[in-house]
Design an enzyme around this catalytic site. Structure first.
Site, mmCIF file in Angstrom:
data_model
loop_
_atom_site.group_PDB
_atom_site.id
_atom_site.type_symbol
_atom_site.label_atom_id
_atom_site.label_comp_id
_atom_site.label_asym_id
_atom_site.label_seq_id
_atom_site.Cartn_x
_atom_site.Cartn_y
_atom_site.Cartn_z
ATOM 1 N N ASP A 1 1.026 3.032 3.441
ATOM 2 C CA ASP A 1 0.376 3.135 3.391
ATOM 3 C C ASP A 1 1.444 5.182 3.667
ATOM 4 O O ASP A 1 0.678 6.057 3.602
ATOM 5 C CB ASP A 1 -0.886 3.830 4.648
ATOM 6 C CG ASP A 1 -2.100 4.507 3.925
ATOM 7 O OD1 ASP A 1 -1.498 5.427 2.776
ATOM 8 O OD2 ASP A 1 -2.587 5.518 4.155
ATOM 9 N N LEU B 1 2.617 7.108 -4.806
ATOM 10 C CA LEU B 1 3.600 7.549 -4.785
ATOM 11 C C LEU B 1 4.126 9.049 -5.550
ATOM 12 O O LEU B 1 4.317 9.432 -6.052
ATOM 13 C CB LEU B 1 4.710 6.588 -6.031
ATOM 14 C CG LEU B 1 5.245 5.083 -5.479
ATOM 15 C CD1 LEU B 1 5.919 4.118 -6.926
ATOM 16 C CD2 LEU B 1 6.584 6.090 -4.758
ATOM 17 N N ASN C 1 -5.190 7.283 -6.464
ATOM 18 C CA ASN C 1 -5.401 8.198 -6.103
ATOM 19 C C ASN C 1 -4.829 10.381 -6.295
ATOM 20 O O ASN C 1 -5.286 10.556 -5.400
ATOM 21 C CB ASN C 1 -5.693 8.772 -4.705
ATOM 22 C CG ASN C 1 -5.161 8.607 -3.326
ATOM 23 O OD1 ASN C 1 -4.237 7.783 -3.635
ATOM 24 N ND2 ASN C 1 -5.046 9.176 -2.194
ATOM 25 N N HIS D 1 -10.753 1.215 1.362
ATOM 26 C CA HIS D 1 -10.519 2.208 2.749
ATOM 27 C C HIS D 1 -11.404 1.985 3.762
ATOM 28 O O HIS D 1 -12.469 2.829 2.853
ATOM 29 C CB HIS D 1 -10.429 3.664 1.906
ATOM 30 C CG HIS D 1 -10.096 4.544 3.446
ATOM 31 N ND1 HIS D 1 -8.382 5.634 2.881
ATOM 32 C CD2 HIS D 1 -10.578 4.793 4.450
ATOM 33 C CE1 HIS D 1 -8.568 6.142 4.578
ATOM 34 N NE2 HIS D 1 -10.243 5.578 4.447
ATOM 35 N N HIS E 1 1.044 -0.658 -0.005
ATOM 36 C CA HIS E 1 0.007 -0.137 0.101
ATOM 37 C C HIS E 1 0.993 1.450 0.449
ATOM 38 O O HIS E 1 1.422 0.990 1.213
ATOM 39 C CB HIS E 1 -0.822 -0.011 0.917
ATOM 40 C CG HIS E 1 -2.093 0.988 0.971
ATOM 41 N ND1 HIS E 1 -3.610 1.140 1.594
ATOM 42 C CD2 HIS E 1 -1.882 2.501 0.953
ATOM 43 C CE1 HIS E 1 -3.968 1.946 1.227
ATOM 44 N NE2 HIS E 1 -2.862 3.006 1.192
ATOM 45 N N HIS F 1 3.593 14.683 1.637
ATOM 46 C CA HIS F 1 2.793 15.558 1.351
ATOM 47 C C HIS F 1 4.454 17.346 2.285
ATOM 48 O O HIS F 1 5.110 16.913 2.679
ATOM 49 C CB HIS F 1 1.612 16.312 2.275
ATOM 50 C CG HIS F 1 0.312 14.965 1.756
ATOM 51 N ND1 HIS F 1 -0.694 15.737 1.069
ATOM 52 C CD2 HIS F 1 -0.281 14.319 2.538
ATOM 53 C CE1 HIS F 1 -0.793 14.660 0.797
ATOM 54 N NE2 HIS F 1 -0.879 14.265 1.881
#
Length: 344
Positions: A247, A16, A41, A135, A13, A251
């Site tokens: 996960d 990238l 996403n 999710h 999970h 950011h």
């Protein structure tokens, strides 16, 4: 000096991103992992086979020269998905569809509004052997954010499994004792990924002594009893149903340290070392290899990696930040110590 050699792990999970961000983060994963299941996403999301193949090409172009890393591609499930799309995806080597309940997390606005209208699509996934990655949080504004995973189990997960009992489901980044229990009690067609942060941290690490924006992720960190339940699950008798999925969700520092900060923790840089710490603390280092390198491959129906990596019981200091496009990225445990180091 203590060393631990394991089959090269896979990250089941991973986020990238794209563009300069992709170029900044892909090498960290490629250094440790043989393969990773790539989340779809993006903006706009990866909804077609053509989107996925184009994204895969961009990932391959971002890897260091000579890298053997393999991205495993997924599609973003939308209300417009069809059984035909599932067949196309299977033929193109797409491994899974990802469910984002609309509004649940970063870039989930295109997500599914009513999963039960997509039962024919899920039935085709079961038929084709394509995995359904979930999710697992409800988005009902009346449900407390700390209860959204537990609510999802009763409202969505159990009814879907009852309607499509042979669907292969990965309950992604589980955070609660309830989710662990569901996976433990379900058939062998249900498994889960667990992140390093949900095995190492609890909600005190987010909120005590000041808000820690770099510990903010979705699903949000839970209370200590849930963390302990997750550690028990990944080291227990049915540990084969749980596997590594970081996960890791980069950011920019400016987007995290913000009046309305983004959700996600970047752990790819030292992922396997963080997991080693979890298993060592639990007295279960002998179970790390199965969690990191075997269980996920088995569930996905792919062979284990053929090479190995070696961890050394040697402390390392995590950088305070690393370059990320025009900005910087703060990794998990920035400025702190991890007791293990990978020999590169």
């Amino acid at each position: 000096m203590q060393t631990l050699t394991i089959i090269r792990p896979d990250d089941m999970h991973l986020h990238l991103r794209d563009g300069d961000a992709l170029k900044a983060v892909a090498p960290y994963t490629a250094r440790q992992m043989g393969r990773a299941v790539i989340m779809p996403n993006l903006k706009p999301p990866v909804v077609s086979v053509a989107d996925a193949l184009a994204y895969k090409a961009r990932i391959m172009a971002a890897l260091p020269e000579g890298s053997a890393f393999e991205p495993l591609m997924t599609l973003y499930l939308t209300d417009n998905a069809t059984p035909e799309l599932v067949r196309e995806a299977k033929a193109a080597g797409i491994v899974a569809f990802k469910l984002y309940p609309a509004g649940a997390t970063t870039n989930s606005d295109s997500g599914v509004t009513d999963l039960f209208k997509l039962i024919p699509v899920l039935e085709e996934m079961a038929k084709q052997g394509i995995l359904f990655l979930v999710h697992g949080e409800v988005t009902d504004p009346e449900i407390d954010i700390f209860d959204r995973e537990a609510a999802f189990i009763g409202r969505v997960m159990k009814p879907v499994l009852a309607q499509v009992p042979n669907l292969k489901v990965v309950f992604e980044h589980i955070t609660t004792a309830e989710a662990a229990r569901l996976v433990l009690e379900a058939g062998d067609n249900v498994a889960a990924t667990v992140t390093p942060q949900h095995l190492l941290l609890n909600r005190n690490d987010l909120l005590v002594g000041g808000v820690r924006p770099h510990h903010f992720c979705l699903p949000v960190l839970k209370r200590e009893t849930h963390r302990q339940a997750l550690v028990a699950a990944v080291t227990g008798e049915k540990a084969h149903k749980f596997f590594l999925g970081t996960d890791s969700a980069p950011h920019a520092k400016s987007a995290k340290e913000n009046a309305c900060g983004c959700a996600g923790m970047f752990s790819a840089m030292t992922a396997i070392e963080l997991y080693a710490e979890v298993f060592e603390k639990a007295g279960a280092l002998d179970k790390l290899e199965a969690f990191a390198s075997k269980n996920g491959a088995r569930f996905y129906g792919i062979p284990e990696n053929t090479d190995t990596i070696t961890l050394v019981k040697q402390s390392q200091t995590v950088p305070a930040s690393v370059p990320y496009g025009d900005g910087e990225l703060v990794p998990m445990r920035a400025g702190g110590e991890i007791g293990w180091t990978v020999q590169y």
